[in-house]
Design a protein around this motif. Structure first.
Motif, mmCIF file in Angstrom:
data_model
loop_
_atom_site.group_PDB
_atom_site.id
_atom_site.type_symbol
_atom_site.label_atom_id
_atom_site.label_comp_id
_atom_site.label_asym_id
_atom_site.label_seq_id
_atom_site.Cartn_x
_atom_site.Cartn_y
_atom_site.Cartn_z
ATOM 1 N N VAL A 43 0.836 -1.203 0.000
ATOM 2 C CA VAL A 43 0.000 0.000 0.000
ATOM 3 C C VAL A 43 0.870 1.253 0.000
ATOM 4 O O VAL A 43 1.864 1.333 0.730
ATOM 5 N N SER A 44 0.484 2.239 -0.826
ATOM 6 C CA SER A 44 1.219 3.501 -0.916
ATOM 7 C C SER A 44 0.366 4.717 -0.609
ATOM 8 O O SER A 44 0.857 5.848 -0.687
ATOM 9 N N ALA A 45 -0.904 4.517 -0.294
ATOM 10 C CA ALA A 45 -1.795 5.610 0.093
ATOM 11 C C ALA A 45 -2.724 5.071 1.170
ATOM 12 O O ALA A 45 -3.238 3.956 1.038
ATOM 13 N N MET A 355 -17.837 -2.299 -7.186
ATOM 14 C CA MET A 355 -16.755 -1.845 -8.064
ATOM 15 C C MET A 355 -16.000 -0.669 -7.453
ATOM 16 O O MET A 355 -14.782 -0.543 -7.623
ATOM 17 N N LEU A 356 -16.698 0.188 -6.736
ATOM 18 C CA LEU A 356 -16.003 1.289 -6.057
ATOM 19 C C LEU A 356 -15.081 0.756 -4.962
ATOM 20 O O LEU A 356 -13.968 1.262 -4.769
ATOM 21 N N LYS A 357 -15.521 -0.244 -4.240
ATOM 22 C CA LYS A 357 -14.666 -0.853 -3.223
ATOM 23 C C LYS A 357 -13.422 -1.460 -3.874
ATOM 24 O O LYS A 357 -12.299 -1.310 -3.368
ATOM 25 N N LEU A 358 -13.617 -2.163 -4.993
ATOM 26 C CA LEU A 358 -12.485 -2.759 -5.705
ATOM 27 C C LEU A 358 -11.535 -1.678 -6.204
ATOM 28 O O LEU A 358 -10.303 -1.804 -6.077
ATOM 29 N N THR A 359 -12.090 -0.609 -6.770
ATOM 30 C CA THR A 359 -11.265 0.488 -7.284
ATOM 31 C C THR A 359 -10.424 1.091 -6.180
ATOM 32 O O THR A 359 -9.221 1.356 -6.357
ATOM 33 N N ARG A 360 -11.024 1.313 -5.051
ATOM 34 C CA ARG A 360 -10.322 1.904 -3.902
ATOM 35 C C ARG A 360 -9.168 1.002 -3.447
ATOM 36 O O ARG A 360 -8.075 1.493 -3.142
ATOM 37 N N GLU A 361 -9.423 -0.304 -3.390
ATOM 38 C CA GLU A 361 -8.372 -1.241 -3.002
ATOM 39 C C GLU A 361 -7.190 -1.169 -3.970
ATOM 40 O O GLU A 361 -6.023 -1.151 -3.550
ATOM 41 N N LEU A 362 -7.467 -1.126 -5.263
ATOM 42 C CA LEU A 362 -6.410 -1.118 -6.263
ATOM 43 C C LEU A 362 -5.665 0.204 -6.291
ATOM 44 O O LEU A 362 -4.442 0.235 -6.446
ATOM 45 N N TRP A 363 -6.402 1.308 -6.139
ATOM 46 C CA TRP A 363 -5.735 2.610 -6.213
ATOM 47 C C TRP A 363 -4.728 2.791 -5.078
ATOM 48 O O TRP A 363 -3.671 3.388 -5.279
ATOM 49 N N THR A 364 -5.012 2.291 -3.894
ATOM 50 C CA THR A 364 -4.058 2.451 -2.794
ATOM 51 C C THR A 364 -2.754 1.721 -3.067
ATOM 52 O O THR A 364 -1.722 2.043 -2.466
#
Length: 479
Positions: A43-45, A355-364
């Protein structure tokens, strides 16, 4: 050259950082969640606690307030009806719910976990004691149900609104009543975990661990082939919540149980970068992908990361409508064919929520990926914010967002029907995710890493950046 969205965010982030460092903003001390026992890998964020960000005037705040009104209003005894009846306890004279929580509905008792999560989030965000007390009341009564398993004829730890024989049937592949039992169990586990984390309720932890122990017992006696066959029935995000339990406790037992819910028929093609989504029930799959992302952060196994990232790319690039939603009649269609499916039953809200939960996981994992939050912003604003009926004081929602010419919001599912959700007679999956969405609208506006502040969404809000010394978070006492 025109100013790009990313350049504008960068400028806004610098301004917000100065504001956060220079003074404490917000109206009350932040409510800090109990910490994870294990750090996340890769994780970077990092997220802020829900109570560190407050919405200010605008549609987002209006949505939150309408949902808060519903959460304060709803009768806990009515929500407990199917649990008490199933576990052979008095229903205390409460009326039964209708819709998807009716005593005869196959997967009754899925909705209560959503309420636990929403109440916990409302307390974390606002310190709302009415929501806290309702969550604590429900947890205490669920503990009574669980304690009565011997008299009800159930195995220790079991907890649901339907008999344990449905679990036996799903294991044996003989279940024919339409139930998706582990889908419901997932919601209960997730709600209990959120009440423990955000409210500090140790009784929720006790009930949670007992139910998770029951899952371990049931699944641990199955062969790998039996387990994989069982996973052909929708099971929600069991791999995600059990991985979270591992992260929360540090007990590797729960990671072992989580990985039993890795669905090879779905994971193997995604790991091989193959899009085989055509014809699959969409929202059965997305929670599994969230679980893969959580499993990557728990283990560092790159296969999990690739599964989650490939699933996101396929869905967003080849299966998504212009407003960020996906699926028609709840199902994926062929890659690139989505424009041919503009009907009344497009855009199931649960899919976008997940999908928003998945996006959030990937963006971090990759905060330099602007495309992740470009998608997130589009789907949140153009789908989920508008899922709620602004004319309804209790924030009721639509299931589908029609994209046919002349289509209007307010379309319920084929199974359960109706238009907008109701107080007690719908209890759809999209109503459950809707109350969660509108109690955590602030959770992805800001992130941080050391002295770096990320501003990812334009939303009227204030940030109390306690990590920079502007205000110390208030710790809550456990019960």
């Amino acid at each position: 050259m025109p100013l790009s969205r990313r350049q504008l965010f960068r400028a806004a982030g610098a301004t917000a950082a100065l504001s956060a460092v220079g003074q404490a903003v917000g109206t009350s001390p932040a409510l800090a969640a109990l910490p994870w026992a294990r750090s996340e890998i890769g994780v970077s964020a990092y997220e802020f606690d829900l109570g560190q960000v407050r919405l200010t005037s605008g549609r987002w705040l209006d949505n939150q307030n309408r949902t808060l009104g519903y959460l304060r209003f709803v009768d806990v005894d009515r929500l407990l009806y199917v649990f008490r009846a199933n576990h052979r306890l008095s229903t205390n004279g409460a009326a039964a719910n209708g819709g998807w929580d009716a005593p005869s509905f196959p997967f009754r008792s899925h909705m209560q976990g959503h309420f636990l999560t929403a109440w916990a989030q409302a307390y974390a965000v606002l310190g709302d004691t009415t929501c806290r007390d309702k969550a604590n009341q429900m947890v205490a009564e669920l503990a009574r149900c669980q304690a009565n398993n011997g008299a009800a004829g159930f195995t220790a730890g079991y907890l649901s609104g339907f008999p344990e024989s449905d679990i036996t049937a799903v294991e044996n592949r003989t279940l024919s009543n339409g139930n998706v039992p582990y889908y419901c169990v997932h919601k209960t586990l997730a709600g209990l975990l959120d009440v423990w984390r955000h409210i500090g309720n140790t009784q929720a932890r006790t009930v949670l661990l007992a139910l998770a122990g029951w899952v371990d017992t049931r699944t641990g006696r199955l062969s790998p082939s039996q387990t994989q066959a069982m996973l052909g029935t929708e099971f929600g995000g069991m791999n995600a919540v059990l991985t979270d339990l591992y992260q929360m406790t540090g007990d590797s037992r729960w990671l072992t149980v989580a990985q039993r819910f890795d669905h090879a028929a779905v994971f193997d093609p995604l790991a091989a970068n193959q899009d085989r989504l055509n014809g699959l029930h969409a929202n059965t799959q997305v929670p599994k992908w969230i679980g893969a992302a959580r499993e990557y952060k728990a283990t560092g196994t790159t296969r999990y990361r690739d599964i989650a990232a490939n699933a996101w790319a396929f869905t967003v690039n080849a299966h998504t409508y212009v407003n960020g939603s996906n699926s028609q009649a709840e199902h994926f269609r062929a890659p690139g064919a989505i424009a041919a499916y503009l009907t009344r039953d497009t855009g199931e809200a649960c899919n976008t929520y997940n999908m928003l939960k998945l996006t959030r996981e990937l963006w971090t994992l990759s905060p330099d990926r602007a495309d992740y939050f470009d998608y997130y912003e589009n789907a949140l604003i153009n789908h989920l914010i508008g899922q709620q009926n602004p004319a309804d004081g209790r924030g009721h929602v639509t299931y589908f967002t029609p994209l046919n010419p002349g289509g209007r919001r307010g379309v319920g599912p084929a199974w359960g029907g109706g238009t907008w959700s109701t107080d007690y007679n719908s209890m759809w999956c999209c109503q459950g995710t809707g109350i969660e969405t509108n109690t955590k609208l602030m959770d992805s506006i800001y992130f941080h890493n050391g002295t770096t502040l990320f501003v990812n969404l334009f939303a009227p809000s204030t940030l109390d950046w306690s990590q920079r010394g502007s205000r110390s978070p208030r710790r809550r006492r456990t019960r």
